[in-house]
Design a protein around this motif. Structure first.
Motif, short mmCIF file in Angstrom:
data_model
loop_
_atom_site.label_atom_id
_atom_site.label_comp_id
_atom_site.label_asym_id
_atom_site.label_seq_id
_atom_site.Cartn_x
_atom_site.Cartn_y
_atom_site.Cartn_z
N PRO A 93 0.66 -1.22 -0.08
CA PRO A 93 0.03 -0.36 0.11
C PRO A 93 0.97 1.14 0.32
O PRO A 93 2.17 1.53 0.34
CB PRO A 93 -0.79 -0.33 0.96
N HIS A 94 0.49 2.35 -0.56
CA HIS A 94 1.34 3.75 -0.51
C HIS A 94 0.60 4.45 -0.13
O HIS A 94 -0.75 4.78 0.14
CB HIS A 94 0.72 4.43 -2.02
N LEU A 98 5.00 8.41 4.65
CA LEU A 98 6.48 7.43 4.42
C LEU A 98 7.32 7.69 3.60
O LEU A 98 8.96 8.19 3.26
CB LEU A 98 6.25 6.39 4.86
N ARG A 99 6.64 7.57 2.02
CA ARG A 99 7.91 7.86 0.98
C ARG A 99 7.36 7.78 -0.45
O ARG A 99 5.88 7.49 -0.85
CB ARG A 99 8.19 6.06 0.58
N PRO A 100 7.60 8.82 -1.40
CA PRO A 100 6.65 8.90 -2.37
C PRO A 100 6.82 8.62 -3.40
O PRO A 100 7.40 6.79 -3.23
CB PRO A 100 7.74 9.85 -2.82
N ARG A 105 7.91 3.54 -7.17
CA ARG A 105 8.28 2.90 -8.42
C ARG A 105 9.75 2.77 -8.52
O ARG A 105 10.11 1.73 -10.04
CB ARG A 105 7.37 4.02 -9.34
N ALA A 106 10.51 3.29 -8.74
CA ALA A 106 12.68 3.64 -9.01
C ALA A 106 13.26 2.34 -8.62
O ALA A 106 13.62 1.39 -9.05
CB ALA A 106 12.69 5.07 -9.00
N SER A 140 -8.47 4.24 3.88
CA SER A 140 -8.02 6.02 3.56
C SER A 140 -6.51 5.52 2.64
O SER A 140 -5.94 5.84 1.87
CB SER A 140 -7.10 6.70 4.31
N ILE A 141 -6.48 3.81 2.26
CA ILE A 141 -5.83 3.72 0.95
C ILE A 141 -5.83 3.39 0.07
O ILE A 141 -6.57 2.73 0.13
CB ILE A 141 -5.14 2.72 1.93
N LYS A 142 -5.62 4.72 -1.46
CA LYS A 142 -5.99 4.81 -1.84
C LYS A 142 -5.47 3.53 -3.06
O LYS A 142 -5.93 3.24 -4.41
CB LYS A 142 -6.28 6.13 -2.34
N ARG A 143 -4.07 4.46 -3.16
CA ARG A 143 -3.38 3.55 -4.23
C ARG A 143 -2.09 2.29 -4.03
O ARG A 143 -1.40 2.12 -2.29
CB ARG A 143 -2.75 4.07 -5.16
#
Length: 509
Positions: A93-94, A98-100, A105-106, A140-143
């Protein structure tokens, strides 16, 4: 001390590294003896998170070499034992705080491309409302992101390496401790002690110290040497709850304290949650989860899942101690490298001693290959490596296609209940036929000790896989102890222990 039998290599330690080294060396034609003070995989090697993985989080610590080495090994291992190892998709979960997303992705792009992949699909982004993995998570976790790694039955992996070593000529002595070893006459002269108190004298051209958390203690004690590397003991604990989600993906969660928590489908009906990373300075054989660790894991899960859990929901726990390489400046236990180092002590004219520091399950085969390369050179043996394409016992499944193998196994043994056929195929692969023998009905499998556990399997585990107690069977060779439930577990344990007492294996000389 009597002279005793002589071997090219004495391996001390029956965890994954010791069993892997014994297998590799025996397959190269070396005469090998492995001794383990307890049962195979009694400690660290049965207390892992049970993953064959590159270590995505190690990219954050710039451990690119370790990650690449581990990624290269994933598919090698998946092909070697598709019955106890299989691909697993992970959902991350994004959490924007915490991290962009671009950084994740990188990292996943790098993870996908550091090593060649054939069996495992690559990573991708997902929208939680459109994916089954989104349903159990808070709104609240969308992506999020999905990527691949692998699952392993860690204790069975150790046993299969020991079994392959044995079938290549190695001698495996469980419940046998190295008491002392001295160099004399260009060889090692070692004294071993069995659990019954009897002693055994052996000679060896070389020793591999693969004692895991005890590696430095063994060096300074029984071997009388000083270690060139420090060992940092890090405790990892896990909890098991009833199943928290229905789909077959696992989760990887990022915590504010920089630790990673996994939630993994486990044993059909359960969810495995872990791990903690804590400094440990006690006896590795006495490690156990604390109430604070249990609460920490529950709290970590509750930050992400709609269904909340408390310590009362925990059905089982286990803890292990990882022997990691000591590093300057690594204050956070999670940041300590999981790579390994091999220390060779080989004075001119003296028998070599190789000690293993650090390591992780995913890289055990590579570690073993490098260890035996080093020892073979020191012993002036021309013995090429061989394990990279060799299946483990039961893993010779055509095209590594377990589902097809399972279907054919069930068709051949239609009298087996579906869940029992599945468990036997998963645990033993093509060797499941050895467990069943000539039986044509459940009655012919003998006495039932628990649902799905018959005397035929106990006999196989005793005679072939060095099982000597109920704990060996219920918690390492299988996880049937978890399924027994607390009400029945004590009586099942008692009955199996009584069976082993009445039907002991013959102690090898």
């Amino acid at each position: 001390m009597t002279q005793g039998s002589r071997y090219d290599l004495l391996v001390v330690g029956g965890g994954i590294n010791g069993a892997g080294i014994a297998r590799d060396a025996a397959g190269r034609g070396l005469s090998v003896l492995l001794c383990e003070q307890d049962d195979l995989a009694s400690h660290t090697s049965s207390a892992s998170t049970k993953l064959i993985h590159g270590g995505l989080r190690y990219l954050e610590y710039r451990e690119f070499g370790l990650v690449r080495k581990a990624l290269q090994e994933r598919e090698t291992l998946l092909r070697a034992a598709p019955h106890i190892m299989w691909p697993l998709r992970f959902v991350m979960p994004h959490m924007p705080d915490l991290r962009p997303a671009w950084l994740i992705r990188a990292g996943l792009f790098l993870y996908d491309h550091l090593a060649r992949r054939e069996l495992l699909p690559g990573s991708r982004g997902i929208v939680m409302r459109n994916h089954p993995a989104g349903a159990p998570l808070i709104d609240s976790i969308k992506r999020g992101f999905v990527y691949s790694d692998g699952w392993v039955d860690d204790a069975r992996l150790v046993v299969l390496n020991a079994l392959d070593a044995h079938e290549h000529g190695a001698r495996i002595l469980t419940r046998t401790k190295l008491v002392s070893a001295v160099r004399a006459g260009g060889e090692w002269r070692a004294q071993l002690r069995r659990a019954d108190g009897t002693s055994l004298a052996v000679r060896a051209a070389s020793i591999a110290n693969a004692a895991g958390p005890w590696v430095a203690q063994l060096l300074q004690g029984a071997l009388g040497r000083q270690a060139a590397h420090g060992v940092r003991l890090v405790k990892g604990s896990h909890i098991v709850t009833r199943r928290l989600f229905e789909h077959d993906h696992a989760y990887i969660f990022q915590n504010q304290d920089q630790r990673i928590i996994f939630a993994i489908p486990y044993e059909q009906d359960y969810t495995l949650i872990g791990t903690t990373d804590l400094e440990y300075d006690g006896d590795p054989s006495q490690v156990a989860i604390t109430a604070d660790e249990t609460q920490y894991l529950c709290d970590s899960i509750n930050r992400y899942f709609k269904q909340k859990i408390t310590p009362a929901d925990v059905r089982w726990t286990y803890s292990g101690v990882r022997p990691l390489l000591e590093e300057e400046g690594a204050d956070n236990p999670s940041a300590v490298t999981r790579d390994y180092s091999l220390e060779l002590d080989a004075p001119a004219g003296e028998a070599p001693l190789l000690s293993v520091f650090g390591g992780k399950i995913t890289t055990f085969r590579k570690l073993a290959e490098q260890a035996v390369d080093t020892l073979a050179q020191a012993l002036h043996k021309d013995a090429p490596a061989w394990t990279v394409s060799a299946p483990l016992p039961g893993g010779d499944i055509e095209h590594a296609d377990f589902e097809r193998f399972l279907a054919e196994f069930r068709q051949r043994h239609a009298w087996l209940p579906a869940d029992l056929a599945h468990r036997l195929a998963r645990a033993y692969g093509t060797r499941a036929q050895h467990v069943i023998g000539k039986a044509r009905s459940l009655a012919e499998l003998g006495r039932a000790f628990a649902p799905g556990l018959y005397e035929a399997e106990l006999t196989y585990l005793r005679d072939t896989e060095w099982a000597r107690s109920a704990e060996d069977v219920l918690w390492r060779r299988s996880k049937l102890g978890l399924h027994a439930g607390p009400g029945a577990l004590d009586s099942i344990t008692h009955e199996i222990d009584a069976w082993f007492a009445d039907e002991p294996a013959q102690q090898s000389a």
